[in-house]
Design an enzyme around this catalytic site. Structure first.
Site, PDB file in Angstrom:
ATOM      1  CE1 TYR A 146      -1.060  -5.185  -0.731  1.00  0.00           C
ATOM      2  CE2 TYR A 146       0.034  -6.308  -2.523  1.00  0.00           C
ATOM      3  CZ  TYR A 146       0.017  -5.311  -1.581  1.00  0.00           C
ATOM      4  OH  TYR A 146       1.067  -4.436  -1.484  1.00  0.00           O
ATOM      5  CE  LYS A 196       6.203  -4.110  13.594  1.00  0.00           C
ATOM      6  NZ  LYS A 196       7.503  -3.544  14.016  1.00  0.00           N
ATOM      7  CG  ASP A 228      10.319  -2.921  12.241  1.00  0.00           C
ATOM      8  OD1 ASP A 228      10.410  -4.167  12.272  1.00  0.00           O
ATOM      9  OD2 ASP A 228       9.983  -2.244  13.238  1.00  0.00           O
ATOM     10  CG  ASP A 252       3.935  -4.705  -3.256  1.00  0.00           C
ATOM     11  OD1 ASP A 252       4.815  -4.441  -4.096  1.00  0.00           O
ATOM     12  OD2 ASP A 252       2.770  -4.272  -3.345  1.00  0.00           O
ATOM     13  CG  ASP A 256       8.651  -2.002  -5.142  1.00  0.00           C
ATOM     14  OD1 ASP A 256       8.639  -3.096  -5.739  1.00  0.00           O
ATOM     15  OD2 ASP A 256       7.855  -1.087  -5.392  1.00  0.00           O
TER      16      ASP A 256
END
Length: 368
Positions: A146, A196, A228, A252, A256
């Site tokens: 970001y 990851k 994941d 992020d 959610d």
């Protein structure tokens, strides 16, 4: 008497409606404690752009600079309305990211709480929810993709391309890791480090630095998990999590998802903490499609006030009172139309009545 100045950024869409309910709570807390809150209205978001040509105008920056804490409502418009605003001034790029950068709010706290008696909100089966959901995601908020260098153009093959850089250094990782460990130490002493590392070199560094910081917290159990896999476990066994720490993009997405397993992002407040300044906001968007209809639930905005009371002003007891009051309204069989459907066995109330019922519950508790 303690005095605190709060910059109030009501935002767009449902922002002003739910902010009004949050301010009711602040005024109630003020009345029964030796504290005063100076509430300063501040223009921010799409509405600010239409008024001033800036999503985060200079006057708003100055007001936020002076404030002891910032209470921010959701910002943004629908897709078509957003097209009227230049891309670099759309609230996310022109307001939110500059605010994070200005105050270095590197630590984002997003608690996911759902007592067993409120399990009907969740799409998960009761046997998965068990005794309830209670974990917190701590997201690094000012690094990664970001905030990395961005580039667009046409390559030598004549094809349009976009390139964005994901970069972290060990200082950025160490400080968010310490926040995660310190939070875990105050809770159930278990920290999931989400990354990851089987693909991303940035995650290899992340994992290594978290391990190094962990030596200073021998009482905290560290569990490493690929992002994941973490997404899967959140659906299959959310009870295994206590504190989860992760980089910006992963945080992020997974926060959610956490809102989804609760039943709505409307049940997920957040705190964005920096070295000298913090802002508090609901995790959900501005929902312009239901703005002005008095049906949006203010839980996440009032919950953000609870987090402010505890984290910025040291008023943990009142913060706990606010959490209990909100949950008691749900437990009493009341909800707003955006969270529950007709026929779900609850009594539908409006945004303002939900706020009034939270105040009534606080009054009934009669505690300081």
């Amino acid at each position: 008497m303690k005095n605190h100045q709060i910059a109030v950024l009501a935002g767009d869409g449902i922002g002003p409606e739910i902010t009004e309910q949050a301010l009711k709570v602040l005024r109630f807390v003020e009345r029964r404690n030796e504290v005063s809150f100076e509430l300063i209205p501040v223009a921010f978001g799409a509405g600010a752009w239409f008024e001033t040509g800036r999503s985060f105008p200079d006057a708003s920056r100055e007001a936020c600079d002076q404030a002891d804490a910032i209470l921010k409502g959701p910002v943004g418009l629908g897709v078509e309305a957003s097209k009227k605003i230049p891309p670099d001034e759309q609230p996310e790029r022109g307001g939110i990211l500059p605010m994070r950068r200005r105050y270095d709010t590197f630590a984002n706290f997003r608690p996911a709480r759902l007592p067993a008696e409120l399990a009907h909100f969740s799409p998960l089966k009761p046997e998965i929810i068990g005794d309830g959901i209670d974990f917190i995601i701590i997201r690094e908020l000012v690094g990664g993709l970001y905030f990395g260098k961005k580039e667009t153009g046409v390559n030598q093959r004549g094809l349009r391309y976009a390139r964005e850089h994901l970069e972290y250094d060990e200082f950025q990782i160490e400080r968010i890791a310490r926040v995660g460990f310190e939070t875990a130490r105050k809770r159930r002493k278990k920290l999931h480090s989400v990354h990851k590392s089987n693909v991303l070199k940035s995650s290899v560094l992340w994992s290594g630095v978290v391990g190094e910081v962990g030596r200073d917290f021998p009482d905290v159990e560290v569990v490493e998990v690929l992002v994941d896999a973490a997404a899967t476990y959140l659906c299959l066994d959310p009870g295994q999590f206590d504190v989860m720490v992760m980089e910006n993009l992963f945080g992020d997405i997974l926060s959610d998802q956490a809102g989804g397993i609760l039943g709505s992002l409307g049940l997920m407040p957040s705190a964005c903490i920096g070295p000298g300044k913090a802002y508090y906001e609901p995790s959900h968007g501005s929902a312009p499609d239901i703005a002005g209809r008095n049906i949006a639930n203010p839980y996440s905005m009032i919950g953000s006030v609870a987090m402010m009371l505890e984290m910025s002003f040291g008023m943990k007891e009142e913060a706990d009172n606010v959490w209990r009051a909100m949950q008691s309204v749900f437990a009493g069989g009341y909800s707003t139309p955006d969270l529950s459907k007709p026929g779900s066995g609850v009594t539908m109330v409006g945004t303002d009545e939900f706020g009034d019922r939270v105040i009534a519950a606080l009054q009934a508790a009669g505690q300081k």
